[in-house]
Scaffold this motif. Structure first.
Motif, PDB file in Angstrom:
ATOM      1  N   PHE A  47      13.361  13.417  34.396  1.00 57.41           N
ATOM      2  CA  PHE A  47      12.684  14.601  33.854  1.00 57.41           C
ATOM      3  C   PHE A  47      12.916  14.686  32.342  1.00 57.41           C
ATOM      4  CE2 PHE A  47      12.559  19.098  32.685  1.00 57.41           C
ATOM      5  CZ  PHE A  47      11.280  19.435  33.134  1.00 57.41           C
ATOM      6  N   ASN A  48      14.154  14.455  31.912  1.00 57.32           N
ATOM      7  CA  ASN A  48      14.462  14.473  30.483  1.00 57.32           C
ATOM      8  C   ASN A  48      13.710  13.378  29.736  1.00 57.32           C
ATOM      9  OD1 ASN A  48      16.163  16.689  30.448  1.00 57.32           O
ATOM     10  ND2 ASN A  48      17.982  15.483  30.868  1.00 57.32           N
ATOM     11  N   GLN A  49      13.591  12.206  30.328  1.00 53.24           N
ATOM     12  CA  GLN A  49      12.837  11.120  29.699  1.00 53.24           C
ATOM     13  C   GLN A  49      11.371  11.516  29.539  1.00 53.24           C
ATOM     14  OE1 GLN A  49      13.605   7.899  32.414  1.00 53.24           O
ATOM     15  NE2 GLN A  49      15.359   7.143  31.226  1.00 53.24           N
ATOM     16  N   ALA A  50      10.797  12.122  30.569  1.00 52.71           N
ATOM     17  CA  ALA A  50       9.401  12.551  30.510  1.00 52.71           C
ATOM     18  C   ALA A  50       9.208  13.612  29.433  1.00 52.71           C
ATOM     19  CB  ALA A  50       8.947  13.080  31.871  1.00 52.71           C
ATOM     20  N   CYS A  51      10.120  14.564  29.354  1.00 51.26           N
ATOM     21  CA  CYS A  51      10.027  15.617  28.333  1.00 51.26           C
ATOM     22  C   CYS A  51      10.133  15.025  26.935  1.00 51.26           C
ATOM     23  CB  CYS A  51      11.116  16.665  28.547  1.00 51.26           C
ATOM     24  SG  CYS A  51      10.860  17.685  29.997  1.00 51.26           S
ATOM     25  N   ASN A  52      11.038  14.079  26.739  1.00 49.12           N
ATOM     26  CA  ASN A  52      11.179  13.439  25.432  1.00 49.12           C
ATOM     27  C   ASN A  52       9.927  12.662  25.059  1.00 49.12           C
ATOM     28  OD1 ASN A  52      13.744  14.462  24.997  1.00 49.12           O
ATOM     29  ND2 ASN A  52      14.759  12.673  25.869  1.00 49.12           N
ATOM     30  N   TYR A  53       9.330  11.993  26.023  1.00 48.39           N
ATOM     31  CA  TYR A  53       8.101  11.233  25.779  1.00 48.39           C
ATOM     32  C   TYR A  53       6.972  12.172  25.352  1.00 48.39           C
ATOM     33  CZ  TYR A  53       4.066   8.260  26.611  1.00 48.39           C
ATOM     34  OH  TYR A  53       2.892   7.563  26.474  1.00 48.39           O
ATOM     35  N   ILE A  54       6.796  13.246  26.089  1.00 53.93           N
ATOM     36  CA  ILE A  54       5.750  14.217  25.761  1.00 53.93           C
ATOM     37  C   ILE A  54       6.014  14.848  24.395  1.00 53.93           C
ATOM     38  CG2 ILE A  54       4.751  16.450  26.422  1.00 53.93           C
ATOM     39  CD1 ILE A  54       5.218  15.518  29.376  1.00 53.93           C
ATOM     40  N   SER A  55       7.272  15.114  24.109  1.00 53.98           N
ATOM     41  CA  SER A  55       7.637  15.690  22.831  1.00 53.98           C
ATOM     42  C   SER A  55       7.269  14.753  21.677  1.00 53.98           C
ATOM     43  CB  SER A  55       9.130  15.994  22.812  1.00 53.98           C
ATOM     44  OG  SER A  55       9.516  16.541  21.587  1.00 53.98           O
ATOM     45  N   GLU A  56       7.515  13.456  21.854  1.00 51.25           N
ATOM     46  CA  GLU A  56       7.162  12.479  20.823  1.00 51.25           C
ATOM     47  C   GLU A  56       5.654  12.458  20.583  1.00 51.25           C
ATOM     48  OE1 GLU A  56       8.703   8.552  21.544  1.00 51.25           O
ATOM     49  OE2 GLU A  56      10.669   9.363  22.086  1.00 51.25           O
ATOM     50  N   ILE A  57       4.880  12.455  21.661  1.00 61.47           N
ATOM     51  CA  ILE A  57       3.417  12.449  21.548  1.00 61.47           C
ATOM     52  C   ILE A  57       2.945  13.718  20.847  1.00 61.47           C
ATOM     53  CG2 ILE A  57       1.237  12.455  22.829  1.00 61.47           C
ATOM     54  CD1 ILE A  57       2.696   9.776  22.987  1.00 61.47           C
ATOM     55  N   ALA A  58       3.493  14.849  21.234  1.00 56.12           N
ATOM     56  CA  ALA A  58       3.102  16.127  20.629  1.00 56.12           C
ATOM     57  C   ALA A  58       3.433  16.134  19.136  1.00 56.12           C
ATOM     58  CB  ALA A  58       3.806  17.284  21.336  1.00 56.12           C
ATOM     59  N   PHE A  59       4.597  15.628  18.783  1.00 51.99           N
ATOM     60  CA  PHE A  59       5.013  15.618  17.380  1.00 51.99           C
ATOM     61  C   PHE A  59       4.108  14.694  16.558  1.00 51.99           C
ATOM     62  CE2 PHE A  59       7.658  14.239  13.811  1.00 51.99           C
ATOM     63  CZ  PHE A  59       7.990  15.476  13.277  1.00 51.99           C
ATOM     64  N   ARG A  60       3.840  13.501  17.099  1.00 51.28           N
ATOM     65  CA  ARG A  60       2.979  12.552  16.378  1.00 51.28           C
ATOM     66  C   ARG A  60       1.579  13.091  16.163  1.00 51.28           C
ATOM     67  NH1 ARG A  60       3.927   7.521  19.831  1.00 51.28           N
ATOM     68  NH2 ARG A  60       6.153   7.418  19.700  1.00 51.28           N
TER      69      ARG A  60
END
Length: 53
Positions: A26-39
């Motif tokens: 779950f944490n990995q998925a949240c971090n991935y989505i966060s990276e996409i959102a930030f980019r």
């Protein structure tokens, strides 16, 4: 009406490891989505959800 319930989980060792793995994924998925959102500079919940549909 909002009710809050505080419970104590008492998992077996096997369940503990399964829960821990779920939390890690779950944490990995949240971090991935966060990276996409930030980019993409997308910070609205609705707009982030639209990125995945």
């Amino acid at each position: 009406m909002l009710c809050t319930l505080k419970i104590k989980l008492m998992p077996t060792l096997e369940q503990f490891h399964a829960l821990l793995e779920t939390m890690k994924r779950f944490n990995q998925a949240c971090n991935y989505i966060s990276e996409i959102a930030f980019r993409s500079r997308t910070f609205s919940k609705t707009k982030i959800q639209r990125l995945w549909h």
